[in-house]
Design an enzyme around this catalytic site. Structure first.
Site, PDB file in Angstrom:
ATOM      1  N   ARG A  92      34.376  67.112  29.998  1.00 53.97           N
ATOM      2  CA  ARG A  92      33.770  66.747  31.279  1.00 53.97           C
ATOM      3  C   ARG A  92      34.420  65.493  31.866  1.00 53.97           C
ATOM      4  NH1 ARG A  92      29.290  70.398  31.149  1.00 53.97           N
ATOM      5  NH2 ARG A  92      27.541  69.661  32.330  1.00 53.97           N
ATOM      6  N   ARG A 135      19.148  80.405  39.299  1.00 54.55           N
ATOM      7  CA  ARG A 135      19.584  80.784  37.939  1.00 54.55           C
ATOM      8  C   ARG A 135      18.386  81.045  37.020  1.00 54.55           C
ATOM      9  NH1 ARG A 135      24.091  77.341  35.149  1.00 54.55           N
ATOM     10  NH2 ARG A 135      22.814  75.616  35.922  1.00 54.55           N
ATOM     11  N   ARG A 174      23.602  65.813  38.870  1.00 57.68           N
ATOM     12  CA  ARG A 174      24.614  66.526  38.080  1.00 57.68           C
ATOM     13  C   ARG A 174      25.871  66.753  38.911  1.00 57.68           C
ATOM     14  NH1 ARG A 174      21.174  71.447  36.595  1.00 57.68           N
ATOM     15  NH2 ARG A 174      23.091  72.349  35.820  1.00 57.68           N
ATOM     16  N   LYS A 215      30.895  79.061  35.399  1.00 56.46           N
ATOM     17  CA  LYS A 215      31.647  78.957  34.137  1.00 56.46           C
ATOM     18  C   LYS A 215      31.012  79.812  33.028  1.00 56.46           C
ATOM     19  CE  LYS A 215      31.032  74.491  33.966  1.00 56.46           C
ATOM     20  NZ  LYS A 215      30.212  74.332  35.203  1.00 56.46           N
ATOM     21  N   ARG A 247      16.020  76.898  33.610  1.00 59.68           N
ATOM     22  CA  ARG A 247      16.355  75.655  32.910  1.00 59.68           C
ATOM     23  C   ARG A 247      15.601  74.485  33.519  1.00 59.68           C
ATOM     24  NH1 ARG A 247      22.852  75.429  32.482  1.00 59.68           N
ATOM     25  NH2 ARG A 247      22.345  73.238  32.853  1.00 59.68           N
TER      26      ARG A 247
HETATM   27  P1  ADP Z   1      27.835  77.211  35.308  1.00 54.62           P
HETATM   28  O1  ADP Z   1      27.988  77.697  33.897  1.00 54.62           O
HETATM   29  O2  ADP Z   1      29.142  76.827  35.937  1.00 54.62           O
HETATM   30  O3  ADP Z   1      26.780  76.171  35.482  1.00 54.62           O
HETATM   31  P2  ADP Z   1      26.638  79.854  35.714  1.00 54.62           P
HETATM   32  O4  ADP Z   1      27.643  80.810  35.160  1.00 54.62           O
HETATM   33  O5  ADP Z   1      25.421  79.585  34.895  1.00 54.62           O
HETATM   34  O6  ADP Z   1      27.356  78.468  36.159  1.00 54.62           O
HETATM   35  O7  ADP Z   1      26.217  80.401  37.157  1.00 54.62           O
HETATM   36  C1  ADP Z   1      25.236  79.709  37.928  1.00 54.62           C
HETATM   37  C2  ADP Z   1      24.362  80.754  38.616  1.00 54.62           C
HETATM   38  O8  ADP Z   1      25.145  81.433  39.611  1.00 54.62           O
HETATM   39  C3  ADP Z   1      23.814  81.838  37.706  1.00 54.62           C
HETATM   40  O9  ADP Z   1      22.513  82.160  38.149  1.00 54.62           O
HETATM   41  C4  ADP Z   1      24.775  83.024  37.888  1.00 54.62           C
HETATM   42  O10 ADP Z   1      24.120  84.278  37.726  1.00 54.62           O
HETATM   43  C5  ADP Z   1      25.216  82.833  39.333  1.00 54.62           C
HETATM   44  N1  ADP Z   1      26.626  83.199  39.550  1.00 54.62           N
HETATM   45  C6  ADP Z   1      27.683  82.945  38.741  1.00 54.62           C
HETATM   46  N2  ADP Z   1      28.821  83.385  39.289  1.00 54.62           N
HETATM   47  C7  ADP Z   1      28.490  83.934  40.486  1.00 54.62           C
HETATM   48  C8  ADP Z   1      29.230  84.560  41.538  1.00 54.62           C
HETATM   49  N3  ADP Z   1      30.548  84.695  41.479  1.00 54.62           N
HETATM   50  N4  ADP Z   1      28.536  84.968  42.637  1.00 54.62           N
HETATM   51  C9  ADP Z   1      27.199  84.806  42.723  1.00 54.62           C
HETATM   52  N5  ADP Z   1      26.430  84.238  41.762  1.00 54.62           N
HETATM   53  C10 ADP Z   1      27.068  83.798  40.663  1.00 54.62           C
HETATM   54  P1  AMP Z   2      25.632  72.524  31.386  1.00 57.97           P
HETATM   55  O1  AMP Z   2      24.876  73.627  30.676  1.00 57.97           O
HETATM   56  O2  AMP Z   2      27.113  72.624  31.168  1.00 57.97           O
HETATM   57  O3  AMP Z   2      25.236  72.423  32.838  1.00 57.97           O
HETATM   58  O4  AMP Z   2      25.191  71.160  30.662  1.00 57.97           O
HETATM   59  C1  AMP Z   2      23.838  70.725  30.683  1.00 57.97           C
HETATM   60  C2  AMP Z   2      23.773  69.250  30.325  1.00 57.97           C
HETATM   61  O5  AMP Z   2      24.233  69.040  28.969  1.00 57.97           O
HETATM   62  C3  AMP Z   2      24.640  68.330  31.183  1.00 57.97           C
HETATM   63  O6  AMP Z   2      24.024  67.952  32.399  1.00 57.97           O
HETATM   64  C4  AMP Z   2      24.854  67.131  30.244  1.00 57.97           C
HETATM   65  O7  AMP Z   2      23.722  66.290  30.197  1.00 57.97           O
HETATM   66  C5  AMP Z   2      24.979  67.828  28.878  1.00 57.97           C
HETATM   67  N1  AMP Z   2      26.392  68.149  28.582  1.00 57.97           N
HETATM   68  C6  AMP Z   2      26.947  69.390  28.481  1.00 57.97           C
HETATM   69  N2  AMP Z   2      28.253  69.303  28.229  1.00 57.97           N
HETATM   70  C7  AMP Z   2      28.551  67.978  28.183  1.00 57.97           C
HETATM   71  C8  AMP Z   2      29.748  67.240  27.978  1.00 57.97           C
HETATM   72  N3  AMP Z   2      30.934  67.841  27.770  1.00 57.97           N
HETATM   73  N4  AMP Z   2      29.668  65.885  28.012  1.00 57.97           N
HETATM   74  C9  AMP Z   2      28.510  65.256  28.195  1.00 57.97           C
HETATM   75  N5  AMP Z   2      27.336  65.888  28.411  1.00 57.97           N
HETATM   76  C10 AMP Z   2      27.362  67.248  28.395  1.00 57.97           C
END
Ligand code: ADP
Ligand code: AMP
Length: 211
Positions: free
Chosen positions: A89, A123, A167, A13, A156
């Site tokens: 969420r 990541r 999660r 995302k 992270r």
């Molecule tokens: P989210 O926001 O859904 O948690 P991220 O955008 O942070 O996901 O992506 C999670 C990890 O996967 C990051 O390290 C990113 O670089 C990698 N990633 C995202 N999209 C792709 C893809 N289509 N193919 C391979 N790796 C990806």
């Molecule tokens: P994310 O970066 O989207 O993976 O979010 C990291 C953490 O932030 C999550 O595991 C939750 O603890 C908190 N968080 C982010 N967005 C929300 C949401 N919409 N509702 C509740 N908690 C959230």
């Protein structure tokens, strides 16, 4: 236009949101980034939400709804295109969102579980500009250094195997109702995200008709 990106943690995302922001001028609102900023501010409140994120649980709806509201209202007034990443969420948050904004598209990025885990473990992010990398899939030009500003990349604290399990299970538990909510509104779309970032971004452009 307001779009909501749905998908498990690690489904891509944030990566898609950066693309929409860089190429199509969308405002990217990530509640995860907003929560991490709150944590950086320190104090009792920060400690409490830090604990919640480390357990892989959701921050309470009242708190996250207020944070979202504070960050989205001005953008809506300015008539900006907005991509919401990580919010709503659950169905309660979706109802709250509906009370302050009109969502045009909800796109669910489907990715298989084994791929998601590898993506999260690999990541790395830049703490300065928030750019997202991956040591397996989306490497920076120089190892562990941000392409944009030369900052050393970090991992992270909630990207560890134990927190990831929680999660993902919290996501699964809430996603069914959330999907149902948006399917009934007729604005729910799905894409297969088990492919490289560029392909995913193409699919998103096709869905939004913005090529
Ligand atoms: P989210 O926001 O859904 O948690 P991220 O955008 O942070 O996901 O992506 C999670 C990890 O996967 C990051 O390290 C990113 O670089 C990698 N990633 C995202 N999209 C792709 C893809 N289509 N193919 C391979 N790796 C990806
Ligand atoms: P994310 O970066 O989207 O993976 O979010 C990291 C953490 O932030 C999550 O595991 C939750 O603890 C908190 N968080 C982010 N967005 C929300 C949401 N919409 N509702 C509740 N908690 C959230």
């Amino acid at each position: 236009m307001i779009i909501v990106l749905m998908g498990a943690p690690g489904s891509g995302k944030g990566t898609v949101s950066s693309f929409l922001s860089n190429k199509h001028n969308f405002i990217h609102i990530s509640t995860g980034d907003l929560i991490r900023n709150e944590i950086k501010n320190g104090g009792d409140f920060a400690r409490k939400i830090n604990e919640i994120t480390l357990e892989g649980k959701l921050v309470p709806d009242e708190i996250i709804n207020e944070i979202l509201k504070k960050n989205i209202l001005e953008r809506i007034k300015e008539n900006k295109n907005i991509v919401l990443d990580g919010y709503p969420r659950n169905a309660e948050q979706a109802k709250f969102l509906e009370s302050i904004a009109n969502v045009d598209y909800v796109i669910n990025i489907n990715v298989d579980l084994d791929i998601i885990t590898k993506r999260i473990v690999g990541r790395r992010t830049c703490s300065k500009c928030n750019k997202i990398y991956n040591i397996y899939f989306n490497k920076p030009k120089n190892d562990n250094i941000c392409d944009n500003d030369g900052t050393i990349l970090s991992q992270r604290v909630d990207d560890n195997e134990e927190t990831i399990k929680n999660r993902i299970s919290v996501y699964k538990k809430n996603a069914i109702d959330l999907e149902k909510y948006y399917k009934e509104k007729g604005i729910f779309y799905e894409i297969d995200g088990n492919c490289g970032s560029e392909q995913v971004e193409n699919k998103i452009e096709d869905t939004l008709n913005i090529k």
